[in-house]
Write a protein that holds these residues in place. Structure first.
Motif, PDB file in Angstrom:
ATOM      1  N   ASN A  19       0.861  -1.177   0.000  1.00 20.48           N
ATOM      2  CA  ASN A  19       0.000   0.000   0.000  1.00 20.48           C
ATOM      3  C   ASN A  19       0.895   1.224   0.000  1.00 20.48           C
ATOM      4  OD1 ASN A  19      -3.135  -0.499   0.766  1.00 20.48           O
ATOM      5  ND2 ASN A  19      -1.862  -2.172   1.504  1.00 20.48           N
ATOM      6  N   ILE A  20       0.338   2.326  -0.470  1.00 18.75           N
ATOM      7  CA  ILE A  20       1.066   3.587  -0.482  1.00 18.75           C
ATOM      8  C   ILE A  20       0.246   4.633   0.255  1.00 18.75           C
ATOM      9  CG2 ILE A  20       0.110   4.256  -2.720  1.00 18.75           C
ATOM     10  CD1 ILE A  20       2.853   5.588  -3.327  1.00 18.75           C
ATOM     11  N   ILE A  21       0.927   5.461   1.017  1.00 14.17           N
ATOM     12  CA  ILE A  21       0.298   6.603   1.686  1.00 14.17           C
ATOM     13  C   ILE A  21       1.068   7.835   1.235  1.00 14.17           C
ATOM     14  CG2 ILE A  21      -0.237   7.710   3.886  1.00 14.17           C
ATOM     15  CD1 ILE A  21      -0.238   4.869   5.136  1.00 14.17           C
ATOM     16  N   LEU A  22       0.315   8.820   0.758  1.00 17.15           N
ATOM     17  CA  LEU A  22       0.909  10.067   0.277  1.00 17.15           C
ATOM     18  C   LEU A  22       0.327  11.206   1.091  1.00 17.15           C
ATOM     19  CD1 LEU A  22       2.561  11.569  -1.914  1.00 17.15           C
ATOM     20  CD2 LEU A  22       0.460  11.635  -3.264  1.00 17.15           C
ATOM     21  N   GLY A  23       1.192  12.068   1.620  1.00 14.73           N
ATOM     22  CA  GLY A  23       0.699  13.154   2.450  1.00 14.73           C
ATOM     23  C   GLY A  23       1.584  14.381   2.400  1.00 14.73           C
ATOM     24  N   THR A  85       6.208  17.030   0.902  1.00 18.98           N
ATOM     25  CA  THR A  85       5.412  15.854   0.569  1.00 18.98           C
ATOM     26  C   THR A  85       6.112  14.616   1.105  1.00 18.98           C
ATOM     27  OG1 THR A  85       4.630  16.925  -1.439  1.00 18.98           O
ATOM     28  CG2 THR A  85       4.383  14.551  -1.326  1.00 18.98           C
ATOM     29  N   PHE A  86       5.331  13.674   1.665  1.00 16.89           N
ATOM     30  CA  PHE A  86       5.918  12.411   2.091  1.00 16.89           C
ATOM     31  C   PHE A  86       5.241  11.246   1.394  1.00 16.89           C
ATOM     32  CE2 PHE A  86       2.717  13.220   5.433  1.00 16.89           C
ATOM     33  CZ  PHE A  86       2.030  12.014   5.477  1.00 16.89           C
ATOM     34  N   VAL A  87       6.020  10.191   1.201  1.00 16.03           N
ATOM     35  CA  VAL A  87       5.554   8.951   0.590  1.00 16.03           C
ATOM     36  C   VAL A  87       5.911   7.822   1.543  1.00 16.03           C
ATOM     37  CG1 VAL A  87       5.754   7.385  -1.373  1.00 16.03           C
ATOM     38  CG2 VAL A  87       5.987   9.854  -1.727  1.00 16.03           C
ATOM     39  N   ILE A  88       4.933   6.982   1.843  1.00 17.38           N
ATOM     40  CA  ILE A  88       5.166   5.808   2.683  1.00 17.38           C
ATOM     41  C   ILE A  88       4.719   4.584   1.892  1.00 17.38           C
ATOM     42  CG2 ILE A  88       4.538   4.582   4.804  1.00 17.38           C
ATOM     43  CD1 ILE A  88       3.866   7.354   6.026  1.00 17.38           C
ATOM     44  N   LEU A  89       5.560   3.562   1.836  1.00 20.23           N
ATOM     45  CA  LEU A  89       5.201   2.265   1.272  1.00 20.23           C
ATOM     46  C   LEU A  89       5.074   1.289   2.418  1.00 20.23           C
ATOM     47  CD1 LEU A  89       5.086   1.577  -1.882  1.00 20.23           C
ATOM     48  CD2 LEU A  89       6.239   3.690  -1.322  1.00 20.23           C
ATOM     49  N   LEU A  90       3.959   0.536   2.456  1.00 17.51           N
ATOM     50  CA  LEU A  90       3.696  -0.433   3.526  1.00 17.51           C
ATOM     51  C   LEU A  90       3.583  -1.842   2.959  1.00 17.51           C
ATOM     52  CD1 LEU A  90       0.701   1.233   5.421  1.00 17.51           C
ATOM     53  CD2 LEU A  90       3.106   1.347   6.052  1.00 17.51           C
ATOM     54  N   ARG A  91       4.102  -2.795   3.711  1.00 20.21           N
ATOM     55  CA  ARG A  91       3.907  -4.220   3.406  1.00 20.21           C
ATOM     56  C   ARG A  91       3.659  -4.934   4.740  1.00 20.21           C
ATOM     57  NH1 ARG A  91       8.386  -5.713  -0.082  1.00 20.21           N
ATOM     58  NH2 ARG A  91       9.623  -5.599   1.809  1.00 20.21           N
ATOM     59  N   GLN A 106       2.512  15.412  14.831  1.00 14.46           N
ATOM     60  CA  GLN A 106       2.234  16.841  14.981  1.00 14.46           C
ATOM     61  C   GLN A 106       2.416  17.657  13.710  1.00 14.46           C
ATOM     62  OE1 GLN A 106       4.837  17.737  18.264  1.00 14.46           O
ATOM     63  NE2 GLN A 106       3.091  17.897  19.657  1.00 14.46           N
ATOM     64  N   GLU A 107       3.397  17.311  12.903  1.00 12.57           N
ATOM     65  CA  GLU A 107       3.670  18.140  11.733  1.00 12.57           C
ATOM     66  C   GLU A 107       2.948  17.693  10.465  1.00 12.57           C
ATOM     67  OE1 GLU A 107       7.222  15.367  12.342  1.00 12.57           O
ATOM     68  OE2 GLU A 107       5.965  16.607  13.600  1.00 12.57           O
ATOM     69  N   VAL A 108       2.187  16.606  10.524  1.00 12.40           N
ATOM     70  CA  VAL A 108       1.434  16.157   9.350  1.00 12.40           C
ATOM     71  C   VAL A 108       0.233  17.080   9.148  1.00 12.40           C
ATOM     72  CG1 VAL A 108      -0.009  14.307   8.395  1.00 12.40           C
ATOM     73  CG2 VAL A 108       2.216  13.776   9.412  1.00 12.40           C
ATOM     74  N   CYS A 109       0.139  17.648   7.944  1.00  9.81           N
ATOM     75  CA  CYS A 109      -0.957  18.566   7.611  1.00  9.81           C
ATOM     76  C   CYS A 109      -2.135  17.829   6.999  1.00  9.81           C
ATOM     77  CB  CYS A 109      -0.473  19.621   6.616  1.00  9.81           C
ATOM     78  SG  CYS A 109       0.891  20.619   7.222  1.00  9.81           S
ATOM     79  N   CYS A 110      -1.856  16.878   6.096  1.00  5.69           N
ATOM     80  CA  CYS A 110      -2.949  16.132   5.465  1.00  5.69           C
ATOM     81  C   CYS A 110      -2.417  14.847   4.843  1.00  5.69           C
ATOM     82  CB  CYS A 110      -3.664  16.972   4.407  1.00  5.69           C
ATOM     83  SG  CYS A 110      -2.693  17.291   2.930  1.00  5.69           S
ATOM     84  N   VAL A 111      -3.346  13.953   4.584  1.00  4.92           N
ATOM     85  CA  VAL A 111      -3.060  12.725   3.833  1.00  4.92           C
ATOM     86  C   VAL A 111      -3.866  12.816   2.547  1.00  4.92           C
ATOM     87  CG1 VAL A 111      -3.311  10.215   3.793  1.00  4.92           C
ATOM     88  CG2 VAL A 111      -2.592  11.357   5.897  1.00  4.92           C
ATOM     89  N   TYR A 112      -3.180  12.733   1.413  1.00  3.22           N
ATOM     90  CA  TYR A 112      -3.847  12.808   0.113  1.00  3.22           C
ATOM     91  C   TYR A 112      -4.474  11.471  -0.275  1.00  3.22           C
ATOM     92  CZ  TYR A 112      -1.088  17.075  -0.600  1.00  3.22           C
ATOM     93  OH  TYR A 112      -0.513  18.317  -0.472  1.00  3.22           O
ATOM     94  N   ALA A 113      -3.790  10.372   0.037  1.00  2.76           N
ATOM     95  CA  ALA A 113      -4.283   9.057  -0.372  1.00  2.76           C
ATOM     96  C   ALA A 113      -3.625   7.982   0.469  1.00  2.76           C
ATOM     97  CB  ALA A 113      -3.990   8.803  -1.846  1.00  2.76           C
TER      98      ALA A 113
END
Length: 165
Positions: A19-23, A85-91, A106-113
């Motif tokens: 899975n990917i999380i983009l924020g 922008t941050f990108v996280i890959l999960l397995r 605290q510093e995360v503003c939003c999650v796009y997907a």
């Protein structure tokens, strides 16, 4: 300042079974705080993080516990190249298991997907830099569910995935 805006559609790389999380975030320590949020979520979770720094040396900062996922996260961040922008890959885990932790950094503003679907990121570029306008996550709607679809959805959640018992 020019009024010219350039647009680019960027395909994200997504390995199988991931899975990917983009924020979007706002501070250099994001990569370390996201690491702590994820590493404490599950002993089996494998992940890679990349974060596009928006000032100073403007480096892609990275961390994680799976080298192959770190490498993919970095490649995706290089394609996006938009500040904060941050990108996280999960397995071996799912976004639903970690999204609250990520959003509470605290510093995360939003999650796009947060998805296992193919994903594209709509990037715009101005004289100041690059930004994320939005994402395309999966296919367009093909209809409205009927009673049989509702039964299938509930069976998937309860019997197959194990949620909503």
């Amino acid at each position: 300042m020019s009024e010219l805006v350039k647009w680019e559609l960027v395909d994200m790389e997504l390995p199988e079974e991931c899975n990917i999380i983009l924020g979007h975030s706002h501070f250099i320590k994001t990569v370390e705080d996201l690491y702590e949020a994820l590493v404490t979520a599950s002993p089996t979770l494998e992940f890679g993080i990349a974060f596009c720094e928006a000032s100073g040396p403007c480096l892609i900062r990275w961390d994680g516990n799976a080298k192959d996922l770190i490498d993919v996260a970095i490649r995706n961040a290089q394609k996006i190249s938009a500040g904060h922008t941050f990108v996280i890959l999960l397995r071996k885990g799912f976004p639903i298991n970690v999204l609250d932790r990520i959003k509470n950094v605290q510093e995360v503003c939003c999650v796009y997907a947060a998805t296992a679907n193919p994903i594209q990121v709509l990037i715009f570029e101005t004289d100041l830099g690059r930004g994320v306008a939005g994402v395309v996550d999966g296919d367009a709607s093909k209809g409205v569910e009927d009673d049989s679809h509702i039964a299938e959805r509930k069976a998937l959640l309860r019997d197959i995935i194990g949620y909503k018992r």
